[in-house]
Design an enzyme around this catalytic site. Structure first.
Site, PDB file in Angstrom:
ATOM      1  N   LYS A 152      36.667  30.158  41.334  1.00  0.00           N
ATOM      2  CA  LYS A 152      37.750  30.666  42.319  1.00  0.00           C
ATOM      3  C   LYS A 152      36.853  30.736  43.459  1.00  0.00           C
ATOM      4  CE  LYS A 152      40.946  34.179  44.727  1.00  0.00           C
ATOM      5  NZ  LYS A 152      41.371  35.215  43.932  1.00  0.00           N
ATOM      6  N   SER A 209      46.712  35.225  44.797  1.00  0.00           N
ATOM      7  CA  SER A 209      45.422  34.113  45.506  1.00  0.00           C
ATOM      8  C   SER A 209      44.567  33.346  44.158  1.00  0.00           C
ATOM      9  CB  SER A 209      44.892  35.045  46.143  1.00  0.00           C
ATOM     10  OG  SER A 209      43.975  35.853  45.683  1.00  0.00           O
ATOM     11  N   SER A 252      45.900  40.097  42.250  1.00  0.00           N
ATOM     12  CA  SER A 252      45.649  37.591  42.171  1.00  0.00           C
ATOM     13  C   SER A 252      45.156  37.742  41.033  1.00  0.00           C
ATOM     14  CB  SER A 252      45.124  38.216  43.343  1.00  0.00           C
ATOM     15  OG  SER A 252      45.223  37.601  44.711  1.00  0.00           O
TER      16      SER A 252
HETATM   17  N1  GLN Z   1      49.131  39.619  47.294  1.00  0.00           N
HETATM   18  C1  GLN Z   1      48.194  39.842  47.439  1.00  0.00           C
HETATM   19  C2  GLN Z   1      47.545  39.929  48.975  1.00  0.00           C
HETATM   20  O1  GLN Z   1      48.371  39.561  49.105  1.00  0.00           O
HETATM   21  C3  GLN Z   1      47.107  39.788  46.988  1.00  0.00           C
HETATM   22  C4  GLN Z   1      45.539  40.051  46.977  1.00  0.00           C
HETATM   23  C5  GLN Z   1      44.677  39.558  45.934  1.00  0.00           C
HETATM   24  O2  GLN Z   1      44.622  40.064  44.998  1.00  0.00           O
HETATM   25  N2  GLN Z   1      43.445  38.809  46.422  1.00  0.00           N
HETATM   26  O3  GLN Z   1      47.456  40.934  49.463  1.00  0.00           O
END
Ligand code: GLN
Length: 505
Positions: free
Chosen positions: A82, A157, A181
């Site tokens: 990532k 994400s 995420s």
């Molecule tokens: N949907 C979560 C956010 O927007 C995901 C965050 C994550 O795990 N990086 O904060």
């Protein structure tokens, strides 16, 4: 791969084949690169591909092996990383204009440990900018598409990593899970994704979003591959003071041993009722949850219902805590110390330069989080929002503690209330997107380990899309969690399937 094409090898099988000389690292890397070439223009899972370098690394590894060198447990396995994890070559962009030219001088500990085990990094994957989002649409590189249906999101994400594994581009990828995420995109893409206990894997070299929640974790097509990757990445790192000081464990060693007695707890709230703002679960999500429970019950597990009374506050508490920490962490990107600097204009003050650099560098969602975080920390509001959220966080953790103290081996829940949605469907409605996280963020607030795996399918517009569930264990209970997940995986036999070769437009 057509429906009858063989499933691509797992990381475990591939490393074994490289070790035994049945294939070479170069072959494995070229296969991955071919597949990326064929599918990435459509899926946009990778934002950088290191083709030449990966082939060079693979050849060097093959030469070392031929000379009798020791083969690591991931010898020759192509992996994707990532793009919020630092790598000493290429760029580390966080899918943000702010960091589009950033070249990290070092490699994240988690990534370095995979490389030291023989893995070959073939590229960096797409994400929502600074890992803020649940759809992989908020990226300066444009959205990633779901390999099962290109009109739908892969989740976020870490959507690029999930899509890369689901499409068979790589057997193993890294993501980060601050509030779901890893688990939500794993669920959306039909792969296995693990968020370890907070502190299990070093965060050194992971660009910080919310430091008390962030964890690095693996995506793979099998629980076994996740166990292997975790064994390699876990453990103390002097560069991360929050990384735990536990002796290394071989999480893959006893995977086949079922946990007995096995008691699986399903939160009353996860069956679709009692969830804040939620209209309940999509029917396919409910069906996958019950199918997973039934599969374990058939093998002798006792399935009970538990109450997580504070779960309904998880989304609100998470978006306050995460935004607060993000506003502090992202303060460093001011165009002077870090990040893209706006062009200086005649008469600009330093303040103007900061403001313009940050306005140009950050996308809308990131700016929203920074403003929200600054607000909840500001004097007069801190008590009302931030401290209240911290209290809710404690209650949420105590709810899980109670479930485990009452004898639950693991908690079973959906990864999200609905199957993958369409691109663009929720981009203008931040709250709707935040509510997607209703089942994942509590785990981060409580610091627990959880693993998502595919448990069913949803038929949407005549197309089958994967539906995930997650298992959650007490802190540092990964060994047991992986054994339970392994048993569930065998019972459901889902990982033999993969996304169609020709993703449908
Ligand atoms: N949907 C979560 C956010 O927007 C995901 C965050 C994550 O795990 N990086 O904060």
């Amino acid at each position: 791969m057509s429906a009858d094409a063989p499933t691509p090898p797992t990381a475990l099988d591939l490393a074994a084949a490289v070790r035994d000389g049945r294939t070479t690292a170069e072959r494995a890397v070229r296969d991955a690169l071919d597949r990326i070439d064929a599918l990435n223009p459509r899926l946009n899972a990778f934002v950088q591909v290191f083709a030449e370098r990966a082939i060079d690394d693979a050849r060097a590894l093959d030469a070392r092996l031929r000379a009798g060198g020791r083969a690591g447990p991931l010898a020759g396995v192509p992996v994707a990383v990532k793009d919020n994890l630092c790598l000493a070559h290429g760029r580390t962009t966080c899918a943000s204009r702010m960091l589009e030219a950033y070249e990290s001088p070092f490699t994240a500990t988690a990534v370095q440990r995979l490389i030291d085990a023989g893995a070959i990094v073939v590229g960096k994957t797409n994400l929502d900018e600074f890992a803020m989002g649940s759809s992989c649409e908020f990226s300066v590189f444009g959205p990633t598409r779901n390999p099962w249906d290109e009109s739908r999101v892969p989740g976020g994400s870490s959507g690029g990593s999930a899509a890369a594994v689901a499409a068979g581009m790589v057997p193993l990828a890294l993501g980060s899970d601050t509030g779901g995420s890893i688990r939500q995109p794993a669920g959306f893409c039909g792969v296995v994704g693990m968020k370890p206990t907070y502190g299990r894997i070093s965060r050194w070299g992971l660009v910080a979003f919310a430091s008390s929640l962030d964890q690095v974790g693996p995506f793979a097509r099998t629980v076994g591959d996740c166990a292997l990757a975790l064994s390699i990445m876990a453990g103390r790192d002097p560069l991360d003071a929050t990384c735990c000081d536990r002796p290394a464990e071989d999480f893959a060693a006893r995977l086949d041993e079922p946990v007995r007695p096995l008691r699986i707890a399903i939160p009353r709230q996860a069956r679709g009722g009692g969830v804040e703002g939620g209209g309940g679960n999509h029917a396919a999500v409910g069906a996958a949850l019950e199918a997973a429970a039934a599969a374990l019950a058939e093998r002798g597990a006792e399935v009970v219902e538990v109450d997580l009374p504070h779960a309904e506050h998880a989304v609100a508490a998470y978006y306050i805590v995460a935004a607060a920490e993000a506003s502090a962490n992202l303060a460093r990107f001011d165009g002077v110390r870090y990040g893209r600097r706006a062009a200086l204009r005649e008469g600009d003050s330093l303040e103007d330069l900061y403001r313009r650099s940050r306005t140009e560098g950050f996308g809308e969602e990131v700016r929203r989080r920074i403003l929200l975080g600054t607000h909840v920390l500001s004097s007069g509001y801190q008590d009302r929002y931030y401290l209240t959220a911290l209290r809710a966080r404690r209650r949420i953790k105590e709810d899980f503690d109670r479930a485990f103290e009452a004898g639950a081996s693991a908690v079973l829940m959906p990864t999200s209330p609905a199957p993958p949605f369409r691109l663009g469907e929720k981009t203008d409605d931040p709250l709707a997107l935040y509510l997607e996280d209703v089942y994942t963020v509590g785990v981060n607030l409580a610091g627990l380990p959880a693993i998502a795996l595919p448990a069913g399918t949803a038929m949407l517009d005549g197309r089958a899309l994967p539906v995930g569930v997650q298992l959650i264990a007490p802190a540092f209970g990964e060994a047991r969690l992986l054994r339970i997940a392994h048993e569930l995986e065998a019972a459901l036999a889902f990982n033999a399937r993969h996304a169609p070769d020709e993703p449908r437009p």
